[in-house]
Design a protein around this motif. Structure first.
Motif, PDB file in Angstrom:
ATOM      1  N   ASP A 254       0.840  -1.203   0.000  1.00 29.55           N
ATOM      2  CA  ASP A 254       0.000   0.000   0.000  1.00 29.55           C
ATOM      3  C   ASP A 254       0.865   1.240   0.000  1.00 29.55           C
ATOM      4  OD1 ASP A 254      -2.389  -1.491   0.127  1.00 29.55           O
ATOM      5  OD2 ASP A 254      -2.172  -1.712   2.297  1.00 29.55           O
ATOM      6  N   ASN A 255       0.406   2.245  -0.706  1.00 30.40           N
ATOM      7  CA  ASN A 255       1.165   3.490  -0.854  1.00 30.40           C
ATOM      8  C   ASN A 255       0.949   4.389   0.355  1.00 30.40           C
ATOM      9  OD1 ASN A 255       2.765   5.461  -1.964  1.00 30.40           O
ATOM     10  ND2 ASN A 255       1.175   6.217  -3.356  1.00 30.40           N
ATOM     11  N   ILE A 256       1.438   3.937   1.520  1.00 29.68           N
ATOM     12  CA  ILE A 256       1.292   4.715   2.757  1.00 29.68           C
ATOM     13  C   ILE A 256       2.417   5.739   2.877  1.00 29.68           C
ATOM     14  CG2 ILE A 256       1.234   4.568   5.282  1.00 29.68           C
ATOM     15  CD1 ILE A 256       0.111   1.717   4.943  1.00 29.68           C
ATOM     16  N   HIS A 257       3.640   5.294   2.642  1.00 26.74           N
ATOM     17  CA  HIS A 257       4.801   6.181   2.658  1.00 26.74           C
ATOM     18  C   HIS A 257       5.364   6.314   1.247  1.00 26.74           C
ATOM     19  CE1 HIS A 257       5.580   5.039   7.154  1.00 26.74           C
ATOM     20  NE2 HIS A 257       4.623   5.942   7.014  1.00 26.74           N
ATOM     21  N   PRO A 258       5.865   7.488   0.884  1.00 26.12           N
ATOM     22  CA  PRO A 258       6.452   7.656  -0.448  1.00 26.12           C
ATOM     23  C   PRO A 258       7.760   6.877  -0.583  1.00 26.12           C
ATOM     24  CG  PRO A 258       6.860   9.600   0.892  1.00 26.12           C
ATOM     25  CD  PRO A 258       5.931   8.733   1.685  1.00 26.12           C
ATOM     26  N   LEU A 259       8.098   6.538  -1.819  1.00 24.40           N
ATOM     27  CA  LEU A 259       9.353   5.846  -2.074  1.00 24.40           C
ATOM     28  C   LEU A 259      10.508   6.844  -2.029  1.00 24.40           C
ATOM     29  CD1 LEU A 259       8.299   3.429  -4.953  1.00 24.40           C
ATOM     30  CD2 LEU A 259       9.276   2.753  -2.758  1.00 24.40           C
ATOM     31  N   LYS A 260      11.348   6.697  -1.037  1.00 25.61           N
ATOM     32  CA  LYS A 260      12.522   7.543  -0.880  1.00 25.61           C
ATOM     33  C   LYS A 260      13.777   6.681  -0.896  1.00 25.61           C
ATOM     34  CE  LYS A 260      10.173  11.099   1.875  1.00 25.61           C
ATOM     35  NZ  LYS A 260      10.170  11.854   3.168  1.00 25.61           N
ATOM     36  N   VAL A 261      14.924   7.319  -1.097  1.00 34.47           N
ATOM     37  CA  VAL A 261      16.190   6.594  -1.145  1.00 34.47           C
ATOM     38  C   VAL A 261      16.413   5.812   0.145  1.00 34.47           C
ATOM     39  CG1 VAL A 261      18.696   6.827  -1.344  1.00 34.47           C
ATOM     40  CG2 VAL A 261      17.191   8.239  -2.766  1.00 34.47           C
ATOM     41  N   GLU A 262      15.956   6.397   1.262  1.00 38.34           N
ATOM     42  CA  GLU A 262      16.144   5.744   2.561  1.00 38.34           C
ATOM     43  C   GLU A 262      15.442   4.380   2.625  1.00 38.34           C
ATOM     44  OE1 GLU A 262      15.285   8.915   2.130  1.00 38.34           O
ATOM     45  OE2 GLU A 262      17.217   9.805   2.761  1.00 38.34           O
ATOM     46  N   CYS A 263      14.448   4.173   1.787  1.00 35.00           N
ATOM     47  CA  CYS A 263      13.759   2.882   1.760  1.00 35.00           C
ATOM     48  C   CYS A 263      14.718   1.765   1.335  1.00 35.00           C
ATOM     49  CB  CYS A 263      12.572   2.931   0.804  1.00 35.00           C
ATOM     50  SG  CYS A 263      11.240   4.042   1.313  1.00 35.00           S
ATOM     51  N   ILE A 264      15.669   2.108   0.458  1.00 31.57           N
ATOM     52  CA  ILE A 264      16.654   1.112   0.038  1.00 31.57           C
ATOM     53  C   ILE A 264      17.505   0.693   1.223  1.00 31.57           C
ATOM     54  CG2 ILE A 264      18.652   0.665  -1.444  1.00 31.57           C
ATOM     55  CD1 ILE A 264      17.450   2.579  -3.488  1.00 31.57           C
ATOM     56  N   ASP A 265      17.915   1.669   2.047  1.00 23.66           N
ATOM     57  CA  ASP A 265      18.711   1.348   3.237  1.00 23.66           C
ATOM     58  C   ASP A 265      17.968   0.376   4.141  1.00 23.66           C
ATOM     59  OD1 ASP A 265      20.823   3.022   2.535  1.00 23.66           O
ATOM     60  OD2 ASP A 265      19.858   4.766   3.431  1.00 23.66           O
ATOM     61  N   LYS A 266      16.684   0.636   4.342  1.00 22.94           N
ATOM     62  CA  LYS A 266      15.894  -0.235   5.221  1.00 22.94           C
ATOM     63  C   LYS A 266      15.710  -1.614   4.604  1.00 22.94           C
ATOM     64  CE  LYS A 266      13.378   3.614   7.354  1.00 22.94           C
ATOM     65  NZ  LYS A 266      12.051   4.255   7.540  1.00 22.94           N
ATOM     66  N   ALA A 267      15.546  -1.667   3.275  1.00 18.07           N
ATOM     67  CA  ALA A 267      15.415  -2.960   2.599  1.00 18.07           C
ATOM     68  C   ALA A 267      16.718  -3.761   2.698  1.00 18.07           C
ATOM     69  CB  ALA A 267      15.033  -2.754   1.134  1.00 18.07           C
ATOM     70  N   VAL A 268      17.847  -3.061   2.605  1.00 19.04           N
ATOM     71  CA  VAL A 268      19.149  -3.714   2.767  1.00 19.04           C
ATOM     72  C   VAL A 268      19.281  -4.265   4.188  1.00 19.04           C
ATOM     73  CG1 VAL A 268      21.650  -3.309   2.905  1.00 19.04           C
ATOM     74  CG2 VAL A 268      20.346  -2.441   0.956  1.00 19.04           C
ATOM     75  N   ASP A 269      18.848  -3.471   5.176  1.00 12.85           N
ATOM     76  CA  ASP A 269      18.901  -3.929   6.572  1.00 12.85           C
ATOM     77  C   ASP A 269      18.054  -5.192   6.765  1.00 12.85           C
ATOM     78  OD1 ASP A 269      20.562  -1.840   7.283  1.00 12.85           O
ATOM     79  OD2 ASP A 269      18.934  -0.567   8.022  1.00 12.85           O
ATOM     80  N   ILE A 270      16.848  -5.185   6.184  1.00  9.94           N
ATOM     81  CA  ILE A 270      15.976  -6.353   6.299  1.00  9.94           C
ATOM     82  C   ILE A 270      16.625  -7.568   5.637  1.00  9.94           C
ATOM     83  CG2 ILE A 270      13.774  -7.362   5.574  1.00  9.94           C
ATOM     84  CD1 ILE A 270      12.541  -4.572   5.800  1.00  9.94           C
ATOM     85  N   THR A 271      17.171  -7.359   4.444  1.00  8.91           N
ATOM     86  CA  THR A 271      17.817  -8.452   3.716  1.00  8.91           C
ATOM     87  C   THR A 271      18.989  -9.007   4.504  1.00  8.91           C
ATOM     88  OG1 THR A 271      17.179  -7.468   1.597  1.00  8.91           O
ATOM     89  CG2 THR A 271      18.964  -9.084   1.565  1.00  8.91           C
ATOM     90  N   ARG A 272      19.819  -8.110   5.020  1.00  7.14           N
ATOM     91  CA  ARG A 272      20.999  -8.545   5.788  1.00  7.14           C
ATOM     92  C   ARG A 272      20.581  -9.343   7.023  1.00  7.14           C
ATOM     93  NH1 ARG A 272      23.061  -3.887   6.445  1.00  7.14           N
ATOM     94  NH2 ARG A 272      24.623  -3.931   4.795  1.00  7.14           N
ATOM     95  N   PHE A 273      19.552  -8.865   7.716  1.00  8.15           N
ATOM     96  CA  PHE A 273      19.131  -9.544   8.941  1.00  8.15           C
ATOM     97  C   PHE A 273      18.438 -10.869   8.624  1.00  8.15           C
ATOM     98  CE2 PHE A 273      17.351 -10.145  13.139  1.00  8.15           C
ATOM     99  CZ  PHE A 273      18.335  -9.585  13.953  1.00  8.15           C
TER     100      PHE A 273
END
Length: 341
Positions: free
Chosen positions: A301-320
């Motif tokens: 769902d489009n609750i938050h806009p897509l920002k560059v910081e989303c990539i950082d969080k996705a990387v964190d999720i992937t790493r964990f």
């Protein structure tokens, strides 16, 4: 009796896995000249020239059998040869272990996966969209030359999370499962390692076939049909395990784990692939964002806009998620080792 079967072979499986992960994180990819996956890609191109002329799905079956058999030699030839020379001196045991670790580390690509997303994040942070589009074109099949910044961010997160099973979880799953079964059957310690690494390499070979041939174009539809089916089948369980681990990772990282679980259940089947949605949709739910491949699927769902910081969080999720996968199998191996107490 069971403890005697488990003791040495399980210990070897565990140490081989840990050293292989360490090498991947430190070195990333081997030089192309000696990389087993590059060799597999060359084999695929070789057999493709001959089998693609068969204008039906038999071509896909023949190339699948050929690639699985020939790529298996990458594991079997060196390890069986060294195994038969073990009687010479103790140094051959260490040589066997070193080759085993190197072969296993070549079957997954954690550092490359994380670095690719992080490097694209840097390009976007610097507003270098043309460079980001070009770099992205090497990672995805869609056209990237006109993608907006938001669609680039979406594509980066999609390819990063879609590859969690392909790049690590599936490989470790089959390495561990086949190794444990071989141990249960009482096979020689060295045969256990050989079979486990062979399972990991076969998964990588099937995944490589799918990435090179598994497209619905007129040229590749027939020859890519069986490789795509095999890849879907092999990743079916690991993809769902990955989705669950992403939900857990999201909770530990303070992200929206409830949303991750909800969106996984709601949107995972929106993709053509029966597996990729279980990681992509779950991450979209964890970040409260919407991932979209125009005309193909929409996830979250489009609750938050897509920002560059989303990539950082996705990387964190992937790493964990990768960390949790490793910890899970570490404790499985340790429990089996401790059975001898």
């Amino acid at each position: 009796m069971i403890s005697e079967i488990y003791s040495n072979s399980i210990y070897m499986l565990l140490t081989t896995l840990l050293f292989a992960i360490a090498i991947d994180l430190l070195i990333a990819e081997f030089p192309v000249e000696i990389h087993p996956v590059v060799w597999i890609g060359n084999l695929i191109n070789f057999f493709k020239k001959y089998f693609i002329n068969i204008n039906n799905k038999l071509s896909g079956l023949l190339i699948s059998i050929s690639i699985i058999l020939t790529s298996s030699l990458i594991v079997l030839v060196p390890l069986l040869l060294i195994k038969h020379l073990l009687y010479l001196n103790d140094g051959m045991i260490y040589l066997f272990k070193i080759i085993a670790v190197l072969l296993l580390s070549s079957t997954f690509s954690v550092k490359l996966l994380l670095d690719s997303a992080s490097n694209l994040r840097k390009d976007l942070k610097n507003n270098n969209l043309n460079k980001a589009r070009k770099s992205l074109s090497y990672l995805v099949s869609r056209k990237t030359n006109e993608l907006s910044k938001e669609h680039i961010i979406s594509a980066v997160i999609e390819t990063l999370t879609e590859n969690i099973p392909d790049s690590y979880v599936s490989t470790i799953f089959y390495y561990s499962i086949v190794g444990i079964i071989a141990s249960l059957l009482g096979l020689n310690d060295f045969n256990v390692i050989i079979l486990a690494i062979l399972a990991a390499l076969i998964h990588r070979a099937v995944d490589t076939m799918d990435s090179m041939l598994g497209y619905k174009s007129d040229e590749l539809y027939n020859i890519g049909y069986i490789p795509a089916i095999l890849d879907d089948a092999l990743n079916y369980i690991p993809a769902r395990i990955s989705g669950i681990l992403i939900v857990i990772s999201s909770g530990i990282l303070g992200l929206n784990w409830r949303g991750a679980n909800f969106i996984m259940r709601r949107d995972a089947r929106n993709c053509d692939s029966p597996n990729s949605g279980y990681t992509m949709a779950t991450v979209a739910g964890a970040l409260n964002i919407q991932l979209e491949k125009e005309g193909v699927y929409t996830l979250g769902d489009n609750i938050h806009p897509l920002k560059v910081e989303c990539i950082d969080k996705a990387v964190d999720i992937t790493r964990f998620t990768i960390f949790l996968t490793t910890i899970f199998f570490f404790f499985v191996f340790m429990d089996l080792i401790l059975l001898k107490i």
